[in-house]
Design an enzyme around this catalytic site. Sequence first.
Site, PDB file in Angstrom:
ATOM      1  N   LYS A 205       7.570  16.146  -9.440  1.00  0.00           N
ATOM      2  CA  LYS A 205       6.654  15.195 -10.226  1.00  0.00           C
ATOM      3  C   LYS A 205       5.838  15.965 -11.408  1.00  0.00           C
ATOM      4  CE  LYS A 205       2.261  12.773  -9.853  1.00  0.00           C
ATOM      5  NZ  LYS A 205       1.134  12.331  -8.739  1.00  0.00           N
ATOM      6  N   ARG A 215      -4.150   5.864 -14.433  1.00  0.00           N
ATOM      7  CA  ARG A 215      -5.451   6.223 -14.414  1.00  0.00           C
ATOM      8  C   ARG A 215      -6.564   5.372 -14.603  1.00  0.00           C
ATOM      9  NH1 ARG A 215      -4.078  12.316 -16.293  1.00  0.00           N
ATOM     10  NH2 ARG A 215      -2.518  12.484 -14.772  1.00  0.00           N
ATOM     11  N   ARG A 226      -3.451  18.196 -14.949  1.00  0.00           N
ATOM     12  CA  ARG A 226      -3.164  18.679 -13.531  1.00  0.00           C
ATOM     13  C   ARG A 226      -1.642  19.506 -13.745  1.00  0.00           C
ATOM     14  NH1 ARG A 226      -5.343  14.503 -10.795  1.00  0.00           N
ATOM     15  NH2 ARG A 226      -5.150  12.335 -11.183  1.00  0.00           N
ATOM     16  N   GLU A 242      11.916  22.499  -5.843  1.00  0.00           N
ATOM     17  CA  GLU A 242      10.936  21.594  -5.355  1.00  0.00           C
ATOM     18  C   GLU A 242      11.686  20.694  -4.434  1.00  0.00           C
ATOM     19  OE1 GLU A 242       7.909  21.423  -5.419  1.00  0.00           O
ATOM     20  OE2 GLU A 242       7.138  22.555  -7.203  1.00  0.00           O
ATOM     21  N   LYS A 257       9.776  11.553 -10.929  1.00  0.00           N
ATOM     22  CA  LYS A 257       8.707  10.920 -11.452  1.00  0.00           C
ATOM     23  C   LYS A 257       8.039  11.664 -12.710  1.00  0.00           C
ATOM     24  CE  LYS A 257       4.046   9.246 -10.581  1.00  0.00           C
ATOM     25  NZ  LYS A 257       3.171   9.183  -9.742  1.00  0.00           N
ATOM     26  N   SER A 283       3.254   3.809 -14.696  1.00  0.00           N
ATOM     27  CA  SER A 283       2.544   2.970 -15.529  1.00  0.00           C
ATOM     28  C   SER A 283       3.177   3.038 -17.043  1.00  0.00           C
ATOM     29  CB  SER A 283       1.321   3.463 -15.258  1.00  0.00           C
ATOM     30  OG  SER A 283       0.877   4.516 -15.566  1.00  0.00           O
ATOM     31  N   TYR A 322       6.906  -1.398 -11.261  1.00  0.00           N
ATOM     32  CA  TYR A 322       5.525  -2.227 -11.410  1.00  0.00           C
ATOM     33  C   TYR A 322       6.480  -3.910 -11.454  1.00  0.00           C
ATOM     34  CZ  TYR A 322       2.523   1.485 -11.054  1.00  0.00           C
ATOM     35  OH  TYR A 322       1.775   2.660 -10.758  1.00  0.00           O
TER      36      TYR A 322
HETATM   37  C1  PBG Z   1      -1.700  10.685  -7.980  1.00  0.00           C
HETATM   38  C2  PBG Z   1      -0.617   9.724  -8.421  1.00  0.00           C
HETATM   39  C3  PBG Z   1      -0.496   9.391  -9.919  1.00  0.00           C
HETATM   40  C4  PBG Z   1       0.307   8.610  -9.938  1.00  0.00           C
HETATM   41  C5  PBG Z   1       0.886   8.156  -8.663  1.00  0.00           C
HETATM   42  N1  PBG Z   1       0.210   8.972  -7.856  1.00  0.00           N
HETATM   43  C6  PBG Z   1      -1.286   9.893 -11.153  1.00  0.00           C
HETATM   44  C7  PBG Z   1      -1.350  11.310 -11.377  1.00  0.00           C
HETATM   45  O1  PBG Z   1      -0.675  12.085 -10.838  1.00  0.00           O
HETATM   46  O2  PBG Z   1      -2.175  11.575 -12.139  1.00  0.00           O
HETATM   47  C8  PBG Z   1       1.133   7.858 -11.412  1.00  0.00           C
HETATM   48  C9  PBG Z   1       1.704   6.688 -11.340  1.00  0.00           C
HETATM   49  C10 PBG Z   1       1.711   5.787 -12.361  1.00  0.00           C
HETATM   50  O3  PBG Z   1       1.593   6.255 -13.503  1.00  0.00           O
HETATM   51  O4  PBG Z   1       2.498   4.704 -12.259  1.00  0.00           O
HETATM   52  N2  PBG Z   1      -1.999  10.015  -6.698  1.00  0.00           N
END
Ligand code: PBG
Length: 336
Positions: A205, A215, A226, A242, A257, A283, A322
């Site tokens: 990730k 968000r 992060r 990982e 991801k 997203s 989505y």
């Molecule tokens: C964190 C989480 C995130 C997403 C899924 N789980 C956001 C992040 O890491 O800041 C993002 C999913 C998306 O953008 O569709 N729990």
Amino acid sequence: MNVQPPLRRPRRLRTTAAIRDMVAETRLDASDFIYPLFIADGITNPREISSMPGQYQHTLDSLTRIVAEAIELGIRCVDLFGVPKPEDKDAEGSHAWQPDGILNRAIRHLRDTFGDDILIMADTCLDEFTDHGHCGVLSTTTRGESVVDNDATVRFYQKMACAQADAGAHIVSPSGMMDGQIRAIRTALDEAGHQDVAIMAYSAKYASAFYGPFRDAVGSSLEGDRRTYQQNPANTRESLLEVQLDIDEGADFVMVKPAMPYLDVLTEVARTATVPVAAYQVSGEYAMLHAAARSGWLDLEATMLESLIAIKRAGANQILTYFALDAAAYLRANHK
Ligand code: PBG
């Protein structure tokens, strides 16, 4: 000038829809998709997420209706994210593991309603529940700096995963990128008698700006970024480490991801992993296609399908998207 006729004519296999379909190397199916859904506390009507057209913060009622629709279209799994009331957020994200926290209530309700007709996956991460918006708890170093405390966080993930399993989740999905989280969660689940609850690990990730609309979707309180726990977009080899660690620690699936900007990583992971490999079309990927389509710059349906087939071709066995309902409806209508 004479031109030599080609010795081979690849176009022959492209002449009709039937032959193109017959020789297709990759096909989409509704069972490929995992549908991410948001359940919000303290709202009486579903609220559309402005940066994610067609996606909602759901009430329990609207969530139940959409899951019924997903089942009808052949989708096998939904992934639930909780959106607590702002006043319920705290430094530890304690609503994440309370049995009556919004996410756990939704899991229980869906499992009671649908049983095993659809897999219920739950996001196992504190960021939606903490008032500072980080994926873990903070502690202060001897030099007075605030950091996300890996080992303390993992203990909270154990509680959260067990609460989700108690509520009826079939799959928990730790997305916080803490070291050792898979082993810790596996151990806690097993000790609680949840041997059959699976873990989908967000293994690779990246610290990505493509999560922007998410968000909004969860009303994130995050300031800053992060980058001390999510991966640097510059690296591939780190993803292989990982993934290997997560498999060794007991992950049943691994995930890459975001998806489209990281197809090369996905391909590498798919080549080496010994468990199913999922990819998350996040997203921002969804929002980009919608925004361009709204301006009349891209055909939404065509780019949706092309992006999904590309992710599958690159090596994904499951796609979190989505577009799950729209793509499944398209496949149904087109007998694919
Ligand atoms: C964190 C989480 C995130 C997403 C899924 N789980 C956001 C992040 O890491 O800041 C993002 C999913 C998306 O953008 O569709 N729990």
